[in-house]
Design a protein around this motif. Structure first.
Motif, mmCIF file in Angstrom:
data_model
loop_
_atom_site.group_PDB
_atom_site.id
_atom_site.type_symbol
_atom_site.label_atom_id
_atom_site.label_comp_id
_atom_site.label_asym_id
_atom_site.label_seq_id
_atom_site.Cartn_x
_atom_site.Cartn_y
_atom_site.Cartn_z
ATOM 1 N N ASP A 178 0.546 11.127 13.636
ATOM 2 C CA ASP A 178 -0.076 12.058 14.584
ATOM 3 C C ASP A 178 0.546 11.921 15.970
ATOM 4 O OD1 ASP A 178 -1.727 13.053 12.642
ATOM 5 O OD2 ASP A 178 -3.467 11.836 13.200
ATOM 6 N N LYS A 224 -1.821 -1.104 19.813
ATOM 7 C CA LYS A 224 -2.887 -1.818 19.114
ATOM 8 C C LYS A 224 -2.723 -3.337 19.256
ATOM 9 C CE LYS A 224 -4.123 1.628 15.604
ATOM 10 N NZ LYS A 224 -5.575 1.594 15.852
ATOM 11 N N ARG A 232 -0.955 7.107 9.293
ATOM 12 C CA ARG A 232 -1.275 8.489 9.649
ATOM 13 C C ARG A 232 -1.520 8.629 11.148
ATOM 14 N NH1 ARG A 232 -3.464 8.414 4.269
ATOM 15 N NH2 ARG A 232 -2.363 10.012 3.040
ATOM 16 N N ASP A 233 -2.088 7.612 11.773
ATOM 17 C CA ASP A 233 -2.245 7.652 13.234
ATOM 18 C C ASP A 233 -0.886 7.651 13.923
ATOM 19 O OD1 ASP A 233 -4.964 7.732 13.023
ATOM 20 O OD2 ASP A 233 -5.285 5.601 13.445
ATOM 21 N N VAL A 248 1.453 5.152 0.405
ATOM 22 C CA VAL A 248 0.846 6.262 1.146
ATOM 23 C C VAL A 248 1.617 7.533 0.815
ATOM 24 C CG1 VAL A 248 0.163 7.132 3.414
ATOM 25 C CG2 VAL A 248 0.271 4.657 3.004
ATOM 26 N N VAL A 253 -6.672 -4.425 8.327
ATOM 27 C CA VAL A 253 -6.404 -3.087 8.829
ATOM 28 C C VAL A 253 -6.043 -2.174 7.668
ATOM 29 C CG1 VAL A 253 -3.975 -3.605 9.250
ATOM 30 C CG2 VAL A 253 -5.059 -1.747 10.502
ATOM 31 N N SER A 254 -6.447 -0.929 7.747
ATOM 32 C CA SER A 254 -6.084 0.063 6.734
ATOM 33 C C SER A 254 -4.670 0.548 7.025
ATOM 34 C CB SER A 254 -7.063 1.244 6.763
ATOM 35 O OG SER A 254 -6.566 2.307 5.961
ATOM 36 N N GLU A 305 0.852 -1.191 0.000
ATOM 37 C CA GLU A 305 0.000 0.000 0.000
ATOM 38 C C GLU A 305 0.886 1.239 0.000
ATOM 39 O OE1 GLU A 305 -3.918 1.784 2.343
ATOM 40 O OE2 GLU A 305 -3.279 -0.297 2.605
ATOM 41 N N ALA A 349 -2.881 2.738 5.422
ATOM 42 C CA ALA A 349 -2.752 4.195 5.331
ATOM 43 C C ALA A 349 -3.240 4.873 6.599
ATOM 44 C CB ALA A 349 -3.533 4.705 4.119
ATOM 45 N N ALA A 350 -4.392 4.422 7.113
ATOM 46 C CA ALA A 350 -4.923 5.016 8.347
ATOM 47 C C ALA A 350 -3.984 4.756 9.511
ATOM 48 C CB ALA A 350 -6.314 4.460 8.637
ATOM 49 N N LEU A 351 -3.404 3.545 9.575
ATOM 50 C CA LEU A 351 -2.478 3.209 10.644
ATOM 51 C C LEU A 351 -1.235 4.098 10.590
ATOM 52 C CD1 LEU A 351 -1.779 1.335 13.008
ATOM 53 C CD2 LEU A 351 -0.823 -0.276 11.351
#
Length: 609
Positions: A532, A546, A528-529, A477, A521-522, A475, A524-526
């Protein structure tokens, strides 16, 4: 047309600001509020070798701030120089990376004198006392004064010379609270120095708001007494001594048990070489050390001092010296996290005493004065014989039920000597009642076993590693250049937990593997988290968190459920495993797994003491 004619702009002229303007600009950096002035003046007193420091204020520090110390003092010749910018006795200017004092810039006194009415009275040993006044940047002459020793710095009408700054101050109560917090922090930093804080609003003798006498004995004895005085006996009763050293770095102080967590970070005090700091990296490391034991809305409590060679830390990176920069930040962070986790592991199954206090407070005690019975406490055997004698004889039974209870008690005297005692009963199919030599223990069987299974799963994961699931198609990103660089900097650590990230040209990254235990699990979302969290704390434990959240859920489903009846041997086996397992005093969310009540506490409930 004239409107189309080009406008000729006047070139700005570079001017040299006068000394008064320079000092007011410096004051804006150093003195944000009355508490900032108190901090600078008290730090000067500590640098002067004071053993006792008194701080008086009025109207939240807006009308008066007075700091009195018994330090080395200054001579009359020193006073005008002390009010000059960048004049200091702390350093000679040759090495800004070898600083052993609180102050070193020589900005505080001239800054305060530029925005308020400042008077300094001082005396050196064997000399005469002298005083000098500066108001709004205008310095008066040095005059003789009366003072036995040390220095008195009095600041009146703060910001009178810059009245616009007064509009940004908060209420007198809020400013007074900020002053108290500054003095408390400095008192924790210097446990061998005595501090007194008085509110002089309204005149007279004033009201003592804080007092801490100088500590005696070695450093830890003095610190323990000071921490208990500042944060209360409840904190120190539930705190663990921290004393770790590695590669020239040392960590010392006290850290509270996880079950003594707070609703905010108000009881987090971190120092570097004795200097109070609000450093994001250090506070983030403290949170990481506890994150496996506390839920996200709870905060650890600790008083910790990082000690290192002054040349390994730069304290000259913030106007108020609130932040520092380490030469080896990873080593400092590792020391704090591993040191605290070692100390917490050493606490074993221990839970905080506040759990028992809260339990006792929850009991409903009849109103009115309880009658106190004075009597000697009989032995356990005497109690059993008394019960057997008083029990009615039941037809068809060879012995009374109480005799069987006595046999059970005497059959396991070694278990009663254990920290969590011997299991005696199970109530509501969830709470184990155990008897100890000093009282009783109530255990939440589901919460306790959940923690035991969780620790077992974590050990297995540590031994076997985290299994990664390769993505069929990596993936990609897209990130900003800064985010991509920051993420790749932590790629090695993320790989340990099954998240494999590589550079993919430009500012993009490729996620090739994710932890298999997380399931679908995504990526990309992981990612970006994680970014952050890196931006917020300078570090990320998100992937590990997690994974361990999944392990926690597995532990919950695999543990003894509420409502299941347990045999005596099962209950005792659970108690023994709790005693042998670190962190078993709290569940996976930081709540206590057991409550211990002393016999004296139980007797007090019934008016026997």
């Amino acid at each position: 047309m004239d409107s189309a004619a080009p406008q000729i702009l006047e070139r700005p002229v570079i001017r040299q600001l006068d000394e008064a303007a320079i000092n007011r600009i410096a004051a804006g950096e150093v003195v944000e509020r009355p508490a900032s002035a108190v901090k600078e003046l008290v730090e000067n007193a500590i640098d002067a070798g004071a053993s006792r420091i008194a701080v008086d204020y009025a109207d939240g520090g807006k009308a008066l701030i007075r700091v009195t110390d018994d330090g080395c003092g200054m001579s009359g010749e020193d006073l005008p120089l002390a009010l000059s910018r960048h004049a200091t006795s702390k350093i000679d200017g040759s090495d800004l990376l070898n600083i052993h004092s609180f102050g070193f810039r020589g900005e505080a006194l001239p800054s305060l004198g530029s925005v308020g009415r400042l008077t300094i009275t001082s005396r050196v040993a064997g000399g005469e006392a002298a005083t000098i006044t500066v108001a709004g940047g205008r310095m008066g002459p040095v005059r003789p004064a009366a003072l036995s020793k040390g220095t008195v710095v009095e600041l009146r009408d703060l910001f009178y010379a810059t009245p616009a700054r007064l509009k940004f101050l908060r209420s007198d109560r809020a400013e007074a609270t900020a002053i108290l917090e500054v003095v408390r922090r400095l008192a924790l930093a210097e446990p061998t120095v005595g501090f007194t804080l008085r509110d002089m609003t309204g005149g007279g003798e004033g009201r003592v708001m804080f007092r801490a006498d100088p500590g005696n004995g070695d450093f830890f004895e003095a610190l323990r007494a000071r921490v208990g005085g500042v944060l209360g006996a409840e904190f120190i009763d539930n705190a663990l001594r921290v004393e770790v050293e590695r590669e020239g770095l040392a960590l010392s102080g006290y850290a509270a048990l996880p079950t003594y967590s707070r609703g905010s970070s108000v009881q987090q005090f971190v120092f570097v070489n004795g200097r109070p700091v609000l450093d994001r990296m250090l506070l983030g490391a403290l949170r990481v050390a506890y994150f496996d034991f506390l839920s996200r809305d709870r905060h650890p409590a600790a008083v910790l001092n990082v000690v290192c060679d002054p040349e390994r830390v730069d304290v000259n990176v913030h106007p108020a010296k609130a932040e520092v920069r380490f030469r080896e930040p990873d080593a400092v962070r590792s020391l704090l996290i591993s040191g605290l986790r070692t100390v917490l592991t050493g606490a074993g199954h221990r839970a905080s005493s506040t759990v028992a206090d809260a339990t006792l407070a929850a009991f409903s005690v009849p109103q009115g004065e309880a009658r106190v019975y004075q009597m000697d406490r009989p032995s356990g055997a005497a109690l059993s014989r008394s019960s057997a004698f008083q029990a009615p004889v039941m037809q068809g039974f060879a012995e009374a039920p109480s005799a069987r209870v006595e046999a059970a008690v005497e059959a396991a005297p070694d278990l009663m000597a254990r920290p969590l005692g011997a299991a005696r009963a199970q109530l509501h199919e969830n709470y184990i009642i155990a008897q100890t030599e000093r009282g009783m223990v109530i255990v939440d069987q589901h919460a306790a076993h959940e923690r035991l299974v969780y620790e077992r799963l974590k050990r297995q994961m540590a031994e076997a590693g985290v299994t990664a699931q390769a993505l069929l198609i990596p993936e990609i990103v897209e990130l900003s250049a800064g985010d991509a660089a920051r993420l790749l900097e932590f790629a090695g650590e993320l790989r340990r937990f099954g998240l494999m990230i590589e550079a993919f040209g430009g500012s993009a990254v490729a996620v090739r593997e994710v932890p298999s235990i997380l399931g679908i699990v995504s990526a990309a979302a992981l990612v970006r988290d994680v970014l952050d969290e890196l931006a917020d704390l300078g570090d990320s434990q998100l992937v590990q968190a997690k994974i361990e959240a999944v392990l926690s859920r597995m532990a919950c489903h695999g543990s003894v459920r509420s409502g299941r009846q347990m045999r005596a041997e099962e209950m005792n086996a659970l108690l023994r495993e709790m005693e042998a397992t670190p962190h078993s005093g709290q569940c996976n969310h930081g709540r206590p797994t057991y409550v211990e009540l002393q016999l004296s506490d139980i007797e007090r409930l019934f008016g026997r003491r």
